[in-house]
Design an enzyme around this catalytic site. Structure first.
Site, mmCIF file in Angstrom:
data_model
loop_
_atom_site.group_PDB
_atom_site.id
_atom_site.type_symbol
_atom_site.label_atom_id
_atom_site.label_comp_id
_atom_site.label_asym_id
_atom_site.label_seq_id
_atom_site.Cartn_x
_atom_site.Cartn_y
_atom_site.Cartn_z
ATOM 1 N N GLY A 66 41.645 42.016 51.395
ATOM 2 C CA GLY A 66 43.006 41.844 51.888
ATOM 3 C C GLY A 66 43.630 43.094 52.469
ATOM 4 C CG ASN A 91 38.247 44.229 45.808
ATOM 5 O OD1 ASN A 91 39.259 44.646 45.258
ATOM 6 N ND2 ASN A 91 37.836 42.981 45.701
ATOM 7 C CB SER A 96 56.816 40.900 48.331
ATOM 8 O OG SER A 96 57.084 39.599 48.828
ATOM 9 N N GLY A 102 43.291 48.087 44.553
ATOM 10 C CA GLY A 102 43.002 46.763 45.087
ATOM 11 C C GLY A 102 42.443 46.796 46.489
ATOM 12 C CE1 TYR A 134 53.771 39.104 44.383
ATOM 13 C CE2 TYR A 134 55.431 38.098 45.789
ATOM 14 C CZ TYR A 134 54.353 38.943 45.636
ATOM 15 O OH TYR A 134 53.869 39.629 46.714
#
Length: 290
Positions: A24, A22, A137, A20, A163
């Site tokens: 943030g 690409n 998280s 991931g 999540y």
């Protein structure tokens, strides 16, 4: 605040894979590691966006396709890998999205955030020489455990519960991976990190217009930058920390300089970590290779 707050080693001659990468947190992590000399492989679902992101990263980069929602894509990525891999950074994720399923039929947040990275790690682990860093998280603490009898949340789906469960899985995975590495006599470390409240495109994808607008407003008013949010990942990847370490912002409201932080009691449960590992092996058809 910048990466100058963290003493970064020279990473020349080292290779890092960042999922991931690409946008943030992944993109900001890639910029820092490439800036210190690492060859950074952007493992992304959309290689066009990956190529565009790579153009803005100073240093040596490569873009490869990886769809964590498709275990055949994970297998293909790993089978194509050759050579040593110093850092595997499991960064990609989805957050609080409407209910959906991966190609292989798993609830998407659990499937992408945990199972995809679980399979990727096990398939690449023989190549890893340094660390496996998995991004979790603070919302991992919102759930008390993972119920193996309802892994796809068929008995009731809540976007934020799903999540939180996936992020708890990230920490339990790190805990059990470190135990297995030590048992195998490996010098590789498994660590984890969380970004605090960082403004990225992860938020605002609930499918509810009012909630999405509210999240985007909070990103502008409260959240720290994606660059600041990436610092705990960089800390977990490069600093002198113990196995299964968990890094995050050390200031109030999920901001501040990176350092080691606490985790919930559920995230320390070694028995739950072993059970999750066994469930994940069965679900993904992969196992610890060492």
């Amino acid at each position: 605040m910048s990466e100058k707050n963290v003493h970064l080693p020279d990473l020349g001659g080292r290779t890092a894979v960042i999922t991931g990468a690409n946008s943030g947190l992944g993109l900001e992590t890639a910029k820092v590691l490439a800036g210190r000399g690492a060859r950074v492989v952007l493992a992304v679902r959309d290689t066009v966006k990956g190529d565009e992101a790579a153009q803005g990263i100073p240093g040596q980069t490569e873009v490869r396709r990886l769809d964590l929602a498709d275990l055949s894509s994970v297998r293909a990525f790993a089978e194509d890998w050759e050579g040593d891999l110093h850092l595997l950074i499991n960064n990609a994720g989805v957050m609080a999205i409407p209910r959906s399923s991966t190609v292989d039929g798993f609830e998407t947040q659990f499937g992408v955030n945990h199972l995809g990275h679980f399979a990727l790690t096990n398939r690449l682990l023989e190549h890893v020489t340094g660390r496996v860093v998995t991004v979790s998280s603070g919302l991992h603490a919102s759930v008390r455990g993972i119920h193996s009898e309802d892994v796809n949340l068929e008995q009731g789906y809540s976007p934020y519960r799903a999540y939180g469960r996936s992020k708890l899985a990230n920490l339990l995975f790190t805990l059990e991976l470190q135990r297995r590495l030590e048992e195998a006599g490996s010098s590789v470390l498994a660590t984890a990190a969380h970004p605090g409240y960082a403004a990225t495109n992860l938020q605002g994808r609930t499918g509810k217009a009012l909630e999405d607008r509210f999240m985007r407003m909070l990103n502008k008013v409260i959240a720290q930058s994606a660059a600041a949010g990436a610092l705990p990942t960089i800390y977990a990847a490069t600093q002198d920390v113990p196995g299964a370490a968990y890094a995050g912002p050390t200031g109030m409201f999920g901001t501040g300089a990176p350092g080691l932080v606490g985790r919930s009691g559920a995230a320390k449960d070694a028995d739950a970590a072993r059970r999750l590992w066994e469930l994940s092996e069965e679900a993904t058809g992969t196992s610890f290779p060492l």
